[in-house]
Design a protein around this motif. Structure first.
Motif, PDB file in Angstrom:
ATOM      1  N   ILE A  54      33.853  57.170  24.480  1.00 55.43           N
ATOM      2  CA  ILE A  54      34.399  57.942  25.606  1.00 55.43           C
ATOM      3  C   ILE A  54      33.272  58.597  26.395  1.00 55.43           C
ATOM      4  CG2 ILE A  54      35.812  59.934  26.198  1.00 55.43           C
ATOM      5  CD1 ILE A  54      37.628  59.223  23.889  1.00 55.43           C
ATOM      6  N   THR A  55      32.276  59.116  25.635  1.00 55.15           N
ATOM      7  CA  THR A  55      31.127  59.725  26.320  1.00 55.15           C
ATOM      8  C   THR A  55      30.431  58.721  27.228  1.00 55.15           C
ATOM      9  OG1 THR A  55      30.787  61.260  24.492  1.00 55.15           O
ATOM     10  CG2 THR A  55      28.926  60.873  25.982  1.00 55.15           C
ATOM     11  N   LEU A  56      30.272  57.504  26.702  1.00 61.29           N
ATOM     12  CA  LEU A  56      29.643  56.452  27.522  1.00 61.29           C
ATOM     13  C   LEU A  56      30.451  56.166  28.776  1.00 61.29           C
ATOM     14  CD1 LEU A  56      27.501  54.250  27.923  1.00 61.29           C
ATOM     15  CD2 LEU A  56      28.963  52.732  26.533  1.00 61.29           C
ATOM     16  N   SER A  57      31.758  56.012  28.614  1.00 60.34           N
ATOM     17  CA  SER A  57      32.612  55.669  29.759  1.00 60.34           C
ATOM     18  C   SER A  57      32.659  56.791  30.784  1.00 60.34           C
ATOM     19  CB  SER A  57      34.025  55.330  29.282  1.00 60.34           C
ATOM     20  OG  SER A  57      33.998  54.244  28.392  1.00 60.34           O
ATOM     21  N   MET A  58      32.879  58.003  30.293  1.00 60.00           N
ATOM     22  CA  MET A  58      33.018  59.127  31.213  1.00 60.00           C
ATOM     23  C   MET A  58      31.690  59.483  31.885  1.00 60.00           C
ATOM     24  SD  MET A  58      36.202  59.736  31.190  1.00 60.00           S
ATOM     25  CE  MET A  58      36.314  57.937  31.069  1.00 60.00           C
ATOM     26  N   THR A  59      30.626  59.409  31.099  1.00 55.41           N
ATOM     27  CA  THR A  59      29.310  59.699  31.695  1.00 55.41           C
ATOM     28  C   THR A  59      28.974  58.688  32.777  1.00 55.41           C
ATOM     29  OG1 THR A  59      28.549  60.657  29.600  1.00 55.41           O
ATOM     30  CG2 THR A  59      26.864  60.015  31.212  1.00 55.41           C
ATOM     31  N   PHE A  60      29.268  57.419  32.539  1.00 50.34           N
ATOM     32  CA  PHE A  60      28.998  56.388  33.549  1.00 50.34           C
ATOM     33  C   PHE A  60      29.836  56.627  34.807  1.00 50.34           C
ATOM     34  CE2 PHE A  60      29.745  52.328  35.588  1.00 50.34           C
ATOM     35  CZ  PHE A  60      28.452  51.868  35.743  1.00 50.34           C
ATOM     36  N   TYR A  61      31.090  56.982  34.602  1.00 52.17           N
ATOM     37  CA  TYR A  61      31.945  57.237  35.758  1.00 52.17           C
ATOM     38  C   TYR A  61      31.427  58.428  36.553  1.00 52.17           C
ATOM     39  CZ  TYR A  61      35.824  58.838  38.578  1.00 52.17           C
ATOM     40  OH  TYR A  61      36.592  59.272  39.630  1.00 52.17           O
ATOM     41  N   PHE A  62      31.072  59.482  35.861  1.00 51.61           N
ATOM     42  CA  PHE A  62      30.607  60.689  36.540  1.00 51.61           C
ATOM     43  C   PHE A  62      29.327  60.416  37.332  1.00 51.61           C
ATOM     44  CE2 PHE A  62      28.344  64.698  36.814  1.00 51.61           C
ATOM     45  CZ  PHE A  62      29.331  65.568  37.245  1.00 51.61           C
ATOM     46  N   THR A  63      28.371  59.797  36.686  1.00 50.05           N
ATOM     47  CA  THR A  63      27.092  59.527  37.365  1.00 50.05           C
ATOM     48  C   THR A  63      27.249  58.514  38.495  1.00 50.05           C
ATOM     49  OG1 THR A  63      26.579  57.862  35.673  1.00 50.05           O
ATOM     50  CG2 THR A  63      25.743  60.096  35.327  1.00 50.05           C
ATOM     51  N   SER A  64      28.078  57.512  38.300  1.00 50.44           N
ATOM     52  CA  SER A  64      28.267  56.520  39.368  1.00 50.44           C
ATOM     53  C   SER A  64      28.950  57.133  40.580  1.00 50.44           C
ATOM     54  CB  SER A  64      29.075  55.331  38.843  1.00 50.44           C
ATOM     55  OG  SER A  64      30.385  55.745  38.472  1.00 50.44           O
ATOM     56  N   SER A  65      29.904  58.020  40.338  1.00 50.33           N
ATOM     57  CA  SER A  65      30.583  58.664  41.465  1.00 50.33           C
ATOM     58  C   SER A  65      29.628  59.561  42.231  1.00 50.33           C
ATOM     59  CB  SER A  65      31.781  59.471  40.965  1.00 50.33           C
ATOM     60  OG  SER A  65      32.730  58.625  40.351  1.00 50.33           O
ATOM     61  N   VAL A  66      28.829  60.342  41.498  1.00 51.48           N
ATOM     62  CA  VAL A  66      27.852  61.206  42.171  1.00 51.48           C
ATOM     63  C   VAL A  66      26.823  60.366  42.927  1.00 51.48           C
ATOM     64  CG1 VAL A  66      26.039  62.902  41.807  1.00 51.48           C
ATOM     65  CG2 VAL A  66      28.182  63.083  40.525  1.00 51.48           C
ATOM     66  N   SER A  67      26.391  59.265  42.315  1.00 48.61           N
ATOM     67  CA  SER A  67      25.416  58.380  42.973  1.00 48.61           C
ATOM     68  C   SER A  67      26.004  57.776  44.240  1.00 48.61           C
ATOM     69  CB  SER A  67      24.981  57.285  42.007  1.00 48.61           C
ATOM     70  OG  SER A  67      24.375  57.823  40.857  1.00 48.61           O
ATOM     71  N   LEU A  68      27.286  57.399  44.196  1.00 47.77           N
ATOM     72  CA  LEU A  68      27.934  56.826  45.371  1.00 47.77           C
ATOM     73  C   LEU A  68      28.013  57.849  46.501  1.00 47.77           C
ATOM     74  CD1 LEU A  68      29.369  54.448  46.697  1.00 47.77           C
ATOM     75  CD2 LEU A  68      31.510  55.279  45.685  1.00 47.77           C
ATOM     76  N   CYS A  69      28.353  59.086  46.154  1.00 45.78           N
ATOM     77  CA  CYS A  69      28.407  60.138  47.168  1.00 45.78           C
ATOM     78  C   CYS A  69      27.025  60.354  47.793  1.00 45.78           C
ATOM     79  CB  CYS A  69      28.916  61.440  46.551  1.00 45.78           C
ATOM     80  SG  CYS A  69      30.647  61.402  46.062  1.00 45.78           S
ATOM     81  N   THR A  70      26.010  60.359  46.938  1.00 38.45           N
ATOM     82  CA  THR A  70      24.647  60.534  47.451  1.00 38.45           C
ATOM     83  C   THR A  70      24.235  59.384  48.358  1.00 38.45           C
ATOM     84  OG1 THR A  70      24.068  61.715  45.411  1.00 38.45           O
ATOM     85  CG2 THR A  70      22.253  60.914  46.794  1.00 38.45           C
ATOM     86  N   PHE A  71      24.568  58.155  47.943  1.00 36.09           N
ATOM     87  CA  PHE A  71      24.230  56.963  48.741  1.00 36.09           C
ATOM     88  C   PHE A  71      24.922  56.999  50.103  1.00 36.09           C
ATOM     89  CE2 PHE A  71      25.069  52.572  50.011  1.00 36.09           C
ATOM     90  CZ  PHE A  71      23.774  52.068  50.036  1.00 36.09           C
ATOM     91  N   MET A  72      26.185  57.409  50.113  1.00 37.91           N
ATOM     92  CA  MET A  72      26.941  57.438  51.364  1.00 37.91           C
ATOM     93  C   MET A  72      26.475  58.565  52.275  1.00 37.91           C
ATOM     94  SD  MET A  72      30.772  56.564  50.054  1.00 37.91           S
ATOM     95  CE  MET A  72      31.411  56.610  51.702  1.00 37.91           C
ATOM     96  N   SER A  73      25.857  59.587  51.709  1.00 39.56           N
ATOM     97  CA  SER A  73      25.379  60.690  52.540  1.00 39.56           C
ATOM     98  C   SER A  73      24.116  60.327  53.309  1.00 39.56           C
ATOM     99  CB  SER A  73      25.132  61.926  51.680  1.00 39.56           C
ATOM    100  OG  SER A  73      24.069  61.695  50.770  1.00 39.56           O
ATOM    101  N   VAL A  74      23.373  59.360  52.817  1.00 45.03           N
ATOM    102  CA  VAL A  74      22.113  58.986  53.475  1.00 45.03           C
ATOM    103  C   VAL A  74      22.194  57.610  54.134  1.00 45.03           C
ATOM    104  CG1 VAL A  74      20.739  60.407  51.937  1.00 45.03           C
ATOM    105  CG2 VAL A  74      21.175  58.027  51.327  1.00 45.03           C
ATOM    106  N   TYR A  75      23.239  56.858  53.882  1.00 44.21           N
ATOM    107  CA  TYR A  75      23.340  55.515  54.441  1.00 44.21           C
ATOM    108  C   TYR A  75      24.796  55.228  54.769  1.00 44.21           C
ATOM    109  CZ  TYR A  75      22.749  50.497  55.019  1.00 44.21           C
ATOM    110  OH  TYR A  75      22.734  49.221  55.533  1.00 44.21           O
ATOM    111  N   SER A  76      25.012  54.615  55.920  1.00 47.45           N
ATOM    112  CA  SER A  76      26.386  54.315  56.338  1.00 47.45           C
ATOM    113  C   SER A  76      26.531  52.880  56.807  1.00 47.45           C
ATOM    114  CB  SER A  76      26.808  55.264  57.467  1.00 47.45           C
ATOM    115  OG  SER A  76      25.925  55.150  58.577  1.00 47.45           O
TER     116      SER A  76
END
Length: 838
Positions: free
Chosen positions: A761-783
Motif C-alpha cells: 500500500i505504501t508503494l502504491s500510495m506513495t507513487f500516486y502521491f508523487t506522480s500527482s504532485v509531479s504532474l501538477c509541477t509539470f503543468m505549471s511550467v509547461y502547457s
C-alpha cells in the motif's frame, strides 16, 4: 497698349445675319441679327482699339500670339463655311466683328457695345424681352475671369454666350449665369483626368504651381480636394506672379520666380502640375532653364497644354517630360489651307458706312502665322474645334428658330432669349461628334492627355491617353517617351511603397511620408481596413512575419500512430489484461484465506472500477469531443476514487481489528453491524461525485483549442482548458485518501505477514502521491501537447500501481505458494503474532 498686349480679337465677333432677297443683294432686314464673339490673339500692338472695329497695324514690332490668331481664323472659317453652304441658313448671311479685350482689362466696353443698339445707347427698361441688341450671341472670351465679367452683363439680357475654353466650375451655376454655355468640359473633368493620370503612374508626391488669379487658385483648390483621400500629397503649392501684358518682369517678380525654382530643386517631388495662363509661364520657364532644373514631369493645364510659342522654347526639352490635358483633336477639312490663305480685299457687308469692320489685312502677322503653320497642322485642331462647334451651335439654333427649310428661312426678328432657348435644345452631328449641351450648359467633349515632342516631323503634341467625361475614366494610355535613363517611368514619392505585410508609420504631417515596419508573427496587414496598424489573427489562425493573411493553425492532439501513444496504450492493455486475470484468480479462489485477507468482496469492488478505468484510456487519444471529454472528466476520477477509498478503508480495518478492536469493542461491533467499510466507500464516492458535478458546472466539457507556446503554428486541442486550476480540486480527495491509506498501512507494519500490506500500500500510495504532485509541477511550467500524454501516462501508471502493486503479490502467493493459502497457515501466523506481542 504696351508690348505683349493680349488682343482678344475676342471676337466680340459681330455676326451680321443678312437677308438677301433675289435680285437685290443690298437689301437689309430691319432687324439685323448680330453675333458677337470673343477670341484670343496675342500681339505687341501699338495702335488704337475701337469699340466697333479692330485696327491692327503692322506686326513687325511685336511677337504675335499664334494660338489666338489660329482661333480667330477658325471663327472666320466657320462663318464663311456656313455662309457658302445655303443648306443650314438659306437666304441668311452671318456677319461678325472682333474686339480686343486686352486679356482681362477691356471687357466692359465691348459688352456694352454689343448690348447697345444702332445709336450706341443702352436703354434702361423694366422688361427686355422685346429688346433687340446689336448682336444675337457672343462667343468667348477664353479665360474664366473675363467670362465671368462678360456673363454678368449678358445674363441680365439672356443674350447667349458660348465660351470655348473657360473651364471654371463656377460657370456651371445657371442661377447666376443662365445665358452661358460651353463647348468643352468643365474644370472638374480636367482635374479628374490629371488625378487619374497620377494614380495610374503612382505619383503620390507632387508640386502644384498656380497663377495668382482666380483661374490658378480655383483649380489648385479643386485638385487638392480631389487628391484628398487618394494618398497623393502636395509637397508644396506656390503662386506664380502674373506679369503685366507688356511682359516686363519686376525685381520682386524675378526674386519670386527664383525662390520657386530653388524650392523645386530642393524638393524630392518630381511631378509639377501647373495651372496658369501662358502669360505667366514664359518668364518662369526661362528661369527654370537658367537654373538648369531637369528631370521633372510637367503636367500642363488646358490653358497652355498646346501653346506653340512655349513649345518653341526648344531648350525646354532638357527640363523633363511635358504632359498636358486638352480637348480631343478633331481635324477640320480645309482649315489648314484656309489659315494661310491671303484674305480677300474688301469687307463683309455692314449696316452702314459708320459701322466699319476690322482692318484684318496684316502681311507681317500673316507671315508670322505661316511660319507656325506646320506646327499647328501637325498638332491637330483641338480648341479650334471648340470654336468651330460654337459657331455651328448658333447657326443650328438660328436654323430652328427661323424655321428654315432647304431653300429659305422665315424673316422675323430674333430676340436673344428665343435664341438661347433653341441653343439649349441643339442636337446635331458635326465631323463625327454629337453636339449638345447638358443640363449645366457644358458639352461632354472627350479630353486627351498629350506629350510634347520636339521632332518637327511628328505631331508636337502627341496624344498618349483619352478621357471621356460621360464615363469619368482615363483610358487608352499609351507609351510615353520619358526624359529618364532607359525610358523608365519617373518616380515621385516621398516614401517608397511598403512591401506586402508592412505597415506604415507616419513621418511628419504628410500621409505620403512614412516608414515601413514589418508585421510581427501572429498579425497581418489588411490594407483595405488600415494601412497603419497590423491586425491580430483570430485565435484559431496564425501568420508569419510580413503576412497579409492568416492561415489555420495545425490542430495537435494525441494520435494513435505516435510512439508515446502506442507506449501508453500497451501499458494500458497490460494493466487491463493483468487486472482481468487478477479478477479471475480472485473469483476462482474466493473462499481462500488469501482472498479473504485481501478484503474479500471488497476486492471485486476495487477490481471492477480498475477495469472500467482502463477502458477510459482510449478516449484520451484522437480528436476530443464532448462525449470523450465527459468520460475523461467523470468516469476515471470516480473509478479511481473508489479504488483509493477501498484501500484506505481496508488499511484502517486491518489495523483496527488487530490493535483497537479489544479496546473499543462496541465501536467495532457497530462498524461490522452497519457495514462500515462499504458505507465509508459510498460516502467517499458520493463526495467525489459532488466534486465532479461541481467541476462540470463551472467548466464546460466541450473541447477547446489553445496555442502551443513552443510553436504558435500549432493549436492544442484538448478537454478542460482550466485543468491546471482544477487539478488540485479533482485530486485533493484522492490525495487525502492516499495519505490516510499510507498512514494506516504504516501503523500495521508489525501485523502478521499475511495481513501486513504496508509495503504494497505504501508503494502504491506513495507513487500516486508523487506522480500527482509531479504532474501538477509539470503543468505549471509547461502547457504544450505533452501535457496530455503525461496526464494519460500518470493515469495508467497509477492504475498499474494499484492492480499490480496491491493485488500482484497476493496472486503470486495464490499461484506459486498454495501451501500458504490455507487456514492452518494463517492461524499459525496469527498465533505467532499474538505470542510475540505478549
Amino acid at each position: 497698349m504696351g508690348p505683349w498686349a493680349r488682343v482678344f480679337c475676342s471676337l466680340f465677333l459681330l455676326l451680321q445675319v443678312l437677308a438677301e432677297p433675289a435680285g437685290n443683294s443690298d437689301f437689309y432686314l430691319a432687324g439685323d441679327y448680330l453675333l458677337g464673339g470673343l477670341f484670343t490673339l496675342h500681339a505687341n500692338v501699338k495702335g488704337t482699339v475701337h469699340l466697333n472695329y479692330l485696327q491692327v497695324p503692322k506686326c513687325k514690332e511685336y511677337e504675335m500670339k499664334v494660338l489666338g490668331y489660329n482661333l480667330m481664323q477658325a471663327m472666320r472659317f466657320a462663318v464663311e463655311e456656313i455662309n457658302n453652304h445655303s443648306s443650314l441658313l438659306p437666304g441668311v448671311l452671318l456677319g461678325y466683328e472682333m474686339v480686343d479685350v486686352c486679356y482681362v482689362s477691356n471687357n466692359v466696353q465691348p459688352v456694352l457695345y454689343f448690348l447697345a443698339q444702332d445709336d450706341y445707347f443702352l436703354p434702361i427698361q423694366e422688361d427686355y424681352s422685346q429688346y433687340v441688341p446689336r448682336v444675337v450671341a457672343v462667343i468667348g472670351p477664353d479665360n474664366s475671369e473675363a467670362v465671368v465679367t462678360v456673363a454678368n452683363f449678358l445674363s441680365l439680357f439672356l443674350l447667349p454666350q458660348i465660351t470655348y475654353s473657360a473651364i471654371s466650375d463656377q460657370l456651371r451655376d445657371k442661377q447666376r449665369f443662365p445665358a452661358l454655355l460651353r463647348t468643352m468640359p468643365s474644370a472638374d473633368h480636367h482635374v479628374e483626368a490629371i488625378a487619374q493620370l497620377m494614380l495610374y503612374f503612382r505619383w503620390n508626391w507632387i508640386v502644384v504651381l498656380v497663377s495668382s488669379d482666380d483661374y490658378g487658385r480655383d483649380n489648385g483648390q479643386r485638385l487638392s480636394e480631389r487628391l484628398t483621400g487618394h494618398d497623393i500629397c502636395i509637397a508644396f503649392q506656390e503662386s506664380l506672379p502674373v506679369p503685366q501684358p507688356n511682359q516686363v518682369v519686376t525685381p520682386e517678380e524675378h526674386s519670386r520666380l527664383a525662390a520657386i525654382v530653388d524650392k523645386l530643386q530642393q524638393s524630392s517631388a518630381r511631378v509639377v502640375v501647373v495651372f496658369s495662363p501662358d502669360l505667366a509661364l514664359h518668364n518662369f520657364f526661362l528661369e527654370v532653364m537658367r537654373r538648369n532644373y531637369t528631370g521633372a514631369v510637367w503636367i500642363a493645364s488646358e490653358s497652355w497644354a498646346i501653346d506653340p510659342v512655349l513649345h518653341n522654347l526648344m531648350e525646354l526639352r532638357h527640363t523633363g517630360t511635358f504632359l498636358g490635358v486638352t480637348t480631343q483633336s478633331v481635324p477640320i477639312p480645309s482649315f489648314s489651307e484656309f489659315r494661310v490663305r491671303r484674305w480677300r480685299a474688301g469687307r463683309p457687308p455692314s449696316r452702314s458706312s459708320q459701322a466699319s469692320t476690322c482692318n484684318q489685312e496684316c502681311d507681317e502677322c500673316f507671315n508670322t502665322t505661316e511660319t507656325y503653320n506646320t506646327v499647328l497642322t501637325l498638332s491637330g485642331e483641338r480648341v479650334v474645334y471648340s470654336v468651330y462647334t460654337a459657331v455651328y451651335a448658333v447657326a443650328h439654333a438660328l436654323h430652328s428658330l427661323l424655321g428654315c427649310s432647304e431653300t429659305s428661312c422665315n424673316k422675323e426678328v430674333v430676340y436673344p432669349w428665343q435664341l438661347l432657348k433653341e441653343l439649349w435644345k441643339v442636337n446635331f452631328t458635326l465631323l463625327g461628334h454629337q453636339i449638345k449641351f447638358n443640363q449645366e450648359g457644358d458639352m461632354a467633349m472627350p479630353l486627351e492627355v498629350i506629350q510634347w515632342q520636339w521632332d518637327m516631323n511628328q505631331n508636337p503634341f502627341q496624344s498618349v491617353a483619352s478621357y471621356y467625361p460621360t464615363q469619368r475614366q482615363l483610358t487608352n494610355i499609351g507609351s510615353i517617351a520619358w526624359h529618364t535613363p532607359n525610358n523608365t517611368v519617373p518616380l515621385s514619392m516621398c516614401s517608397r511603397s511598403c512591401q506586402p505585410g508592412q505597415r506604415k508609420r507616419s513621418m511628419g504631417i504628410h500621409p505620403c511620408c512614412f516608414e515601413c515596419i514589418d508585421c510581427l508573427p501572429g498579425t497581418f496587414l489588411n490594407q483595405s481596413a488600415d494601412e497603419y496598424d497590423c491586425q491580430p489573427c483570430p485565435s484559431t489562425k496564425w501568420s508569419h512575419r510580413n503576412a497579409t493573411s492568416c492561415f489555420k493553425r495545425r490542430l495537435a492532439f494525441l494520435e494513435w500512430h505516435e510512439v508515446p501513444t502506442i507506449f501508453v496504450a500497451l501499458l494500458a492493455a497490460l494493466g487491463f489484461l493483468s487486472t482481468l486475470a487478477i479478477l479471475l484468480i480472485f473469483w476462482r479462489h474466493f473462499q481462500t484465506p488469501m482472498v479473504r485477507s485481501a478484503g474479500g468482496p471488497m476486492c471485486f469492488l476495487m477490481l471492477t472500477p480498475l477495469l472500467v478505468a482502463y477502458t477510459v484510456v482510449p478516449v484520451y487519444v484522437g480528436l476530443p469531443t464532448v462525449s470523450t471529454c465527459l468520460w475523461r472528466l467523470t468516469v476515471f476520477p470516480v473509478c479511481f476514487t473508489i479504488c483509493i477509498s477501498c484501500i484506505a478503508v481496508r488499511s484502517f480495518q486491518i489495523v483496527y481489528i488487530f490493535k483497537m478492536a479489544s479496546r473499543l469493542p462496541r465501536a467495532y461491533s457497530y462498524w461490522v453491524r452497519y457495514h462500515g467499510p462499504y458505507v465509508s466507500v459510498v460516502v467517499t464516492t458520493a463526495l467525489k461525485v459532488a466534486i465532479v458535478v461541481g467541476n462540470l458546472l463551472t467548466t464546460s466539457p466541450s473541447p477547446t483549442a489553445r496555442a502551443d507556446p513552443d510553436d504558435p503554428q500549432i493549436m492544442i486541442f484538448s478537454c478542460n482548458p482550466n485543468f491546471r486550476s482544477l487539478l488540485l480540486v479533482n485530486t485533493g480527495l484522492d490525495l487525502a485518501l492516499s495519505v490516510v491509506g499510507f498512514s494506516f498501512a504504516y501503523m500495521g507494519k508489525e501485523l502478521p505477514t499475511n495481513y501486513n500490506e504496508a509495503k504494497f500500500i505504501t508503494l502504491s500510495m506513495t507513487f500516486y502521491f508523487t506522480s500527482s504532485v509531479s504532474l501538477c509541477t509539470f503543468m505549471s511550467v509547461y502547457s504544450g501537447v505533452l501535457v496530455t500524454i503525461m496526464d494519460l501516462l500518470v493515469t495508467v501508471l497509477n492504475l498499474l500501481a494499484i492492480s499490480l502493486g496491491y493485488f500482484g503479490p497476493k496472486c503470486y502467493m495464490i499461484l506459486f505458494y498454495p501451501e500458504r493459502n490455507t487456514q492452518a497457515y494463517f492461524n499459525s501466523m496469527i498465533q505467532g503474532y499474538t505470542m510475540g506481542k505478549d
